[in-house]
Design a protein around this motif. Structure first.
Motif, short mmCIF file in Angstrom:
data_model
loop_
_atom_site.label_atom_id
_atom_site.label_comp_id
_atom_site.label_asym_id
_atom_site.label_seq_id
_atom_site.Cartn_x
_atom_site.Cartn_y
_atom_site.Cartn_z
N UNK A 31 -40.70 -26.75 -35.62
CA UNK A 31 -42.43 -26.35 -36.02
C UNK A 31 -43.20 -26.89 -34.72
N UNK A 32 -43.14 -25.98 -33.58
CA UNK A 32 -43.22 -26.29 -32.46
C UNK A 32 -43.20 -27.60 -31.79
N UNK A 33 -42.18 -28.52 -32.48
CA UNK A 33 -41.80 -29.78 -31.70
C UNK A 33 -40.49 -29.75 -30.26
N UNK A 34 -39.61 -28.52 -30.14
CA UNK A 34 -39.18 -28.63 -29.59
C UNK A 34 -39.66 -26.79 -28.78
N UNK A 35 -39.08 -26.55 -26.98
CA UNK A 35 -38.77 -28.02 -26.31
C UNK A 35 -39.35 -28.55 -26.09
N UNK A 36 -38.11 -30.06 -26.14
CA UNK A 36 -39.69 -31.45 -25.99
C UNK A 36 -39.51 -31.59 -24.30
N UNK A 37 -40.85 -31.80 -24.28
CA UNK A 37 -41.85 -32.13 -22.55
C UNK A 37 -41.68 -32.87 -21.53
N UNK A 38 -41.28 -33.37 -20.60
CA UNK A 38 -40.60 -34.34 -19.87
C UNK A 38 -41.15 -35.51 -20.18
N UNK A 39 -42.98 -35.63 -20.10
CA UNK A 39 -43.67 -36.74 -20.33
C UNK A 39 -43.76 -37.48 -21.43
N UNK A 40 -42.98 -36.16 -22.55
CA UNK A 40 -42.98 -37.62 -23.95
C UNK A 40 -42.30 -38.46 -23.89
N UNK A 41 -42.75 -39.53 -24.78
CA UNK A 41 -41.78 -40.52 -24.82
C UNK A 41 -41.01 -40.15 -26.73
N UNK A 42 -39.97 -40.47 -26.15
CA UNK A 42 -38.92 -40.43 -27.50
C UNK A 42 -37.97 -41.41 -27.97
N UNK A 55 -29.76 -30.53 -47.04
CA UNK A 55 -31.05 -32.00 -46.04
C UNK A 55 -31.65 -31.25 -46.90
N UNK A 56 -32.12 -32.70 -47.68
CA UNK A 56 -33.10 -33.26 -48.24
C UNK A 56 -34.67 -32.94 -48.11
N UNK A 57 -34.18 -33.35 -46.57
CA UNK A 57 -35.29 -34.04 -45.53
C UNK A 57 -36.05 -32.60 -45.50
N UNK A 58 -35.21 -31.05 -45.01
CA UNK A 58 -35.93 -30.72 -43.93
C UNK A 58 -37.17 -30.04 -44.49
N UNK A 59 -38.09 -29.80 -45.53
CA UNK A 59 -39.49 -29.58 -45.54
C UNK A 59 -40.40 -30.69 -44.65
N UNK A 60 -39.43 -32.15 -44.35
CA UNK A 60 -40.10 -32.26 -44.24
C UNK A 60 -40.40 -33.24 -41.82
N UNK A 61 -39.32 -32.61 -41.77
CA UNK A 61 -39.14 -33.42 -40.53
C UNK A 61 -39.50 -31.27 -39.77
N UNK A 62 -39.74 -31.37 -38.49
CA UNK A 62 -40.44 -30.52 -37.29
C UNK A 62 -39.01 -30.12 -37.21
N UNK A 63 -38.40 -30.12 -37.11
CA UNK A 63 -37.27 -29.27 -36.14
C UNK A 63 -35.45 -29.78 -36.93
N UNK A 64 -34.77 -28.57 -36.65
CA UNK A 64 -33.01 -29.39 -37.04
C UNK A 64 -32.85 -28.33 -36.56
N UNK A 65 -31.12 -28.96 -35.09
CA UNK A 65 -30.59 -28.55 -34.23
C UNK A 65 -29.79 -28.04 -34.86
N UNK A 66 -28.85 -27.31 -35.14
CA UNK A 66 -27.50 -28.27 -35.71
C UNK A 66 -26.06 -27.80 -34.71
N UNK A 67 -25.55 -29.12 -34.10
CA UNK A 67 -24.52 -28.44 -32.84
C UNK A 67 -23.31 -28.29 -32.98
N UNK A 68 -23.48 -28.24 -34.93
CA UNK A 68 -21.76 -28.42 -35.43
C UNK A 68 -21.37 -29.36 -34.69
#
Ligand code: BGC
Length: 755
Positions: free
Chosen positions: A322-333, A455-468
C-alpha cells in the motif's frame, strides 16, 4: 567413445549384473572393475550439493556448498530461463566434485499446504511445475551431469509416505499428478527418474509396471534408468520386472542374491535383468565418457553465491504494497524479528545444504549504511513470547518511519519426514505483528516460509514480501527488494488460502496412514477455489512489483483451432511505470463447451518479460489441441469436445485482462463407453446410439411396460426423461424376462454403433 553395450552385458556374470542393480553404499553405484564399469556418485539435490565428504563414513557429512533458493521459491520466479541457469551452476558444482547424478528436481504437486516437504516442491499447478522442472534438468545436464526427476509419483504427503496408498481416479492422476513428470521427461530426458515410497492405488511405485513401464517408457519415451527412493524397495524381483533398474542405497547384498536366485529358479527371465543392466550401462558409461573427456571445473563459491543472491531476488513475491515500498534511504526503519539476523533460507531433510556464506538483511543494511535499528522481538527458532521484548519492539516501531517484521516458520514447523498440523505462524509472531501494526501504519512483513501460512493481520499491515526459502543469498536479496535496488517479480506458484479449512483436501489429508483418498479429484489449488468461487488471501499467480503494466490488443491468429492445427495468441504488454520491471503473462484456458467436471480455468502457458519504463512488447503463445484437453477415462486418452473455449490472459489467476473466444473443430466423436451400466440418457443423447436404442426400446415394449410403472409419466418422452439416469441393465427389472434376455444383444448393437 562408442560402446557395444549388448556385448558388455553378455560378458557379465549373473552376479555382476544383479549387483549393478543396487548401490554399493549410500551414494555410489557398484563398479565392475574387470570390465571398466565405474562406480558413479550421486548426491542430493535439488537446490544445492549435498555431497558426502571424501573418506567420511557418515552419509550426512556433506561438503560445503552453495544453497540456492528452494523449489518453492524457484517456481515463484515463473522463469524457466533463470532456473536453467541455476541448473547450469549446480551442474558445474556437481561436476567439480565428481558427482554423476544430482538427485532432483522434486516435482510433486502441492495437494495440501500442510505437506512437510512442500518447500522442496514447485507448485500446485502441473504446467508451472513441468516447465520449471524441464528447465532445471536441461541446465544441470548441459554440464555433463545427470538428474533424478523425483518422486514418481503421487507422493504428496510425508505422513506414512513409505507405506500409504495415494488413491485417485485415473483422470486425476493424468491431469494433476503426472503432467509435470511427463513434460520434464518429454522435453528434457532426465538421466534418471526416482520412484517414490508410496503406493498408487494399492501398488508400490517401486513395483508398478503401469507407472514405470507403460506410462514412463512406452507413452513418454523415457530413455534413462529408474532408481528407487532411499529404501523404497519392497519386492526387488517384482520391482525389476516392473521397470525399476537401480535400488538405492542397496540392501547389503540381500536383494542382489534374491535376483540371482529368481533367475536361477526360473522365476525371473534373465532378459529382464539384462534390459535393466543395459539401461544402467547406457547412463553410467555416458557419464564416464563425459567425465573423462573434459577436465572438471574448479568451484567458484563466491561467483555462485552471487548467482544465488540474484536468483533470490527473482523469486520473491510482493504480496501486498500500500505504497510503503520501496523504502527510502532517509527513512528511519526498525527491523523486528529474529529472521532479520538469522534468516530461514532452506528446509530440513535430505535437501539440507551445508553452507556457511549466509547473507542476513541486518548485516547488509549495516554494510549499506541504511538507517536501520534492530529489535529482536521474537526468536526465529521457536514460539517464544517475551513481554519485555514485545514492548521494546512496539515502542521502537511507534517511533520509526517504517517497521519491517522479519517473520516466518521455524525449522521445526516444516520439514521432510512429517507434515504440518496447522497453517499458522508461531502465535508470538502473529501477536507481535498485530501489536506493531496497531502503532505503525507503515508496517511491512517479510516472510520466510516454505509454504503458505495464514495471515490474520494481512489487512492491517501496509506491505507483505514473501521470500519463501530463498537460499543463502536471501538477506541480501531482501535488502535490495525492500529498498528498490531490485524490483520484485515473483508470482505465487500456489494459492494462499484464508484458512486451512478452505483447502481442497482438508477433510482427507493426510488420510488414515494406510490410504490417502484424493477425493477432491482434479480440483487442486486454484482449480478448487475458482470452482467454488471462494475468497482466498492471495490467488495463484499473484505478485506485485514497483512497475505497472497494461495489456492491450489481445489477438488470435485465427478464430478456430483445427484438430491438428495451431493458433497463435498474442497480446501487447506495456510498462507504464517509472522503473524497469518484469511481468509474467499467464494464459489460462476455460472450457465453454458445456462439458461437465472441468475446472473454470487451467494454466497452459506463461512468459516472463522484462520491460523498461514506457516499453511495449508483444508476447505470443502457440495453442494446440492438447491445451484444450482433459483426460477421458472412457477412451483412455486426452480429449477435447468440439465447441467454444475461452483464452484468458492476465496478471494472475484472478486478474484476467483479456478474454478471447476460440472455436475448436474436430471430427473425433465424443467418447462413449457402452456396457450394461451405461445410462439410458447418455445413449439417447448420443447421435450414434440414439437411433439404435429408441426403436429398440419401443420394439421391446419397454416403453409401454415402463409407462405403467413410470410414476405417472403420461407419454414416452416424459418417461424417457424420468429414466434418463437409469443404467441399461435395469430395463430388465421393468420390462420383464423378455427384455432381460434381449439385453446382451442390444448392448452389442450399441457397442457396434460407437466403434
Ligand atoms: C528422499 C529423497 C532423497 C534421498 C537421498 C530420501 O529420503 O525422499 O528425495 O534424494 O532420501 O537422500
Amino acid at each position: 567413445m562408442s560402446h557395444d553395450l549388448h556385448a558388455l552385458v553378455a560378458s557379465m556374470t549373473l552376479e555382476e549384473k544383479a549387483g549393478l542393480c543396487s548401490g554399493a553404499d549410500f551414494w555410489h553405484t557398484k563398479a565392475v572393475e574387470r570390465l571398466g564399469i565405474p562406480a558413479m556418485l550421486v548426491s542430493d539435490g535439488p537446490h544445492g550439493l549435498r555431497t558426502v565428504a571424501e573418506g567420511s563414513a557418515n552419509p550426512n557429512d556433506s561438503i560445503r556448498a552453495v544453497c540456492f533458493p528452494a523449489g518453492c521459491a524457484a517456481a515463484a520466479s515463473f522463469d524457466p530461463a533463470l532456473v536453467r541457469r541455476e541448473g547450469e551452476t549446480l551442474g558445474r558444482e556437481a561436476r567439480s566434485v565428481g558427482v554423476g547424478v544430482l538427485l532432483g528436481p522434486a516435482v510433486n504437486i502441492k495437494r495440501s499446504p500442510l505437506c512437510g516437504r512442500n518447500f522442496e516442491y514447485y507448485s500446485e499447478d502441473p504446467c508451472l511445475a513441468g516447465q520449471i522442472a524441464a528447465a532445471f534438468i536441461q541446465g544441470v545436464q548441459s554440464q555433463g551431469v545427470g538428474t533424478s526427476l523425483k518422486h514418481f509419483a503421487a507422493n504428496n504427503q510425508e505422513y506414512h509416505r513409505m507405506y500409504a496408498s495415494s488413491e485417485m481416479e485415473e483422470r486425476t492422476l493424468r491431469e494433476i499428478y503426472l503432467p509435470a513428470f511427463e513434460q520434464a521427461v518429454r522435453e528434457a530426458q532426465p538421466w534418471t527418474v526416482m520412484c517414490s515410497y508410496n503406493k498408487i492405488n494399492g501398488t508400490y511405485a517401486s513395483e508398478n509396471p503401469y507407472l514405470l513401464t507403460q506410462i514412463l517408457r512406452r507413452e513418454w519415451g523415457f530413455e534413462g534408468f529408474v532408481m528407487s527412493d532411499w529404501g523404497a524397495v519392497s519386492d526387488r524381483v517384482k520391482g525389476l520386472e516392473a521397470g525399476l533398474e537401480l535400488e538405492m542405497p542397496g540392501s547389503g547384498g540381500i536383494n542382489d542374491a534374491a535376483i540371482v536366485a529368481a533367475v536361477r529358479e526360473g522365476r525371473l527371465e534373465e532378459a529382464v535383468l539384462d534390459r535393466a543392466v543395459l539401461r544402467m550401462l547406457n547412463i553410467l558409461l555416458r557419464w564416464a565418457d563425459l567425465d573423462a573427456a573434459t577436465p572438471r571445473p574448479a568451484l567458484d563459491r563466491q561467483a555462485d553465491h552471487h548467482a544465488a543472491v540474484a536468483m533470490a531476488e527473482e523469486c520473491a513475491v510482493l504480496l501486498k504494497n500500500k505504497g510503503v515500498l520501496p523504502l527510502q534511504p532517509d527513512q528511519h526503519v526498525v527491523y523486528i524479528g529474529g529472521f532479520a539476523k538469522t534468516p530461514r533460507f532452506q528446509g530440513g531433510g535430505s535437501s539440507h545444504i551445508n553452507t556457511d556464506n549466509i547473507d542476513n538483511a541486518l548485516d547488509v543494511a549495516a554494510e549499506k549504511h541504511r538507517r536501520v535499528q534492530y529489535v529482536q522481538g521474537f526468536p526465529n527458532d521457536f514460539d517464544q513470547r517475551d513481554e519485555a521484548e514485545f514492548l521494546r519492539a512496539v515502542k521502537a516501531a511507534g517511533k520509526a518511519d517504517v517497521a519491517v517484521i522479519f517473520a516466518g516458520l521455524p525449522d521445526s514447523f516444516e520439514s521432510e519426514g512429517y507434515d504440518r498440523k496447522h497453517m499458522r505462524l508461531p502465535d508470538c509472531q502473529n501477536n507481535l505483528i498485530a501489536r506493531v501494526a496497531a502503532v505503525q501504519k507503515n508496517t511491512v512483513v517479510v516472510l520466510h516460509t516454505g509454504s503458505p501460512v495464514e495471515c490474520p493481520w494481512a489487512d492491517d499491515v501496509a506491505g507483505v514480501l514473501c521470500m519463501y526459502l530463498g537460499g543463502e543469498g536471501v538477506g541480501r536479496a531482501t535488502d535490495a527488494l525492500l529498498y528498490g535496488d531490485a524490483n520484485p517479480s515473483g508470482r505465487l506458484p500456489e494459492t494462499w488460502p484464508l484458512r486451512l479449512e478452505d483447502t481442497p483436501c482438508y477433510l482427507d489429508f493426510p488420510g488414515d496412514g494406510t490410504v490417502a483418498r484424493y477425493n477432491e479429484g482434479v480440483y487442486v489449488g486454484y482449480r478448487w477455489y475458482d470452482a467454488r468461487n471462494m475468497p482466498v488471501r492471495w490467488p495463484f499467480g499473484h505478485g506485485l512489483g514497483y512497475a505497472r503494466f497494461i495489456y492491450r490488443d489481445a489477438r488470435l491468429s485465427a478464430p478456430a483451432l483445427e484438430e491438428d492445427g495451431t493458433v497463435t495468441v498474442s497480446v501487447g504488454v506495456k510498462n507504464t511505470g517509472e522503473v524497469t520491471g518484469k511481468e509474467v503473462v499467464q494464459l489460462y484456458i476455460n472450457d465453454a463447451t458445456g462439458t461437465p467436471g472441468r475446472p473454470p480455468k487451467e494454466l497452459r502457458h506463461f512468459a516472463k518479460i522484462k520491460l523498461e519504463p514506457g516499453e511495449e512488447r508483444r508476447v505470443s503463445f502457440t495453442l494446440t489441441r492438447r491445451d484444450l484437453c482433459w483426460y477421458n477415462q472412457t477412451i483412455g486418452d486426452w480429449y477435447a469436445a468440439p465447441g467454444r473455449y475461452r483464452v484468458l490472459l492476465g496478471h494472475s489467476s484472478r486478474d484476467i485482462h483479456a478474454t478471447l473466444d476460440l472455436e475448436y473443430r474436430t471430427t473425433r466423436p465424443a467418447p462413449l463407453q457402452v456396457d450394461e451400466d451405461t445410462l439410458i440418457g447418455a445413449l439417447l443423447k448420443d447421435p450414434r446410439t440414439a437411433p439404435v436404442l429408441r426403436p429398440a426400446l419401443e420394439k421391446l415394449g419397454t416403453a409401454a411396460a415402463l409407462n405403467g410403472d413410470g410414476g405417472g409419466a403420461v407419454n414416452t418422452e416424459m418417461m424417457m426423461a424420468m429414466f434418463e439416469g437409469m443404467p441399461l441393465r435395469r430395463l430388465g427389472n421393468f420390462g420383464g424376462p423378455e427384455v432381460a434376455q434381449a439385453l446382451p444383444a442390444l448392448v452389442e448393437q450399441l457397442q457396434a454403433a460407437v466403434r
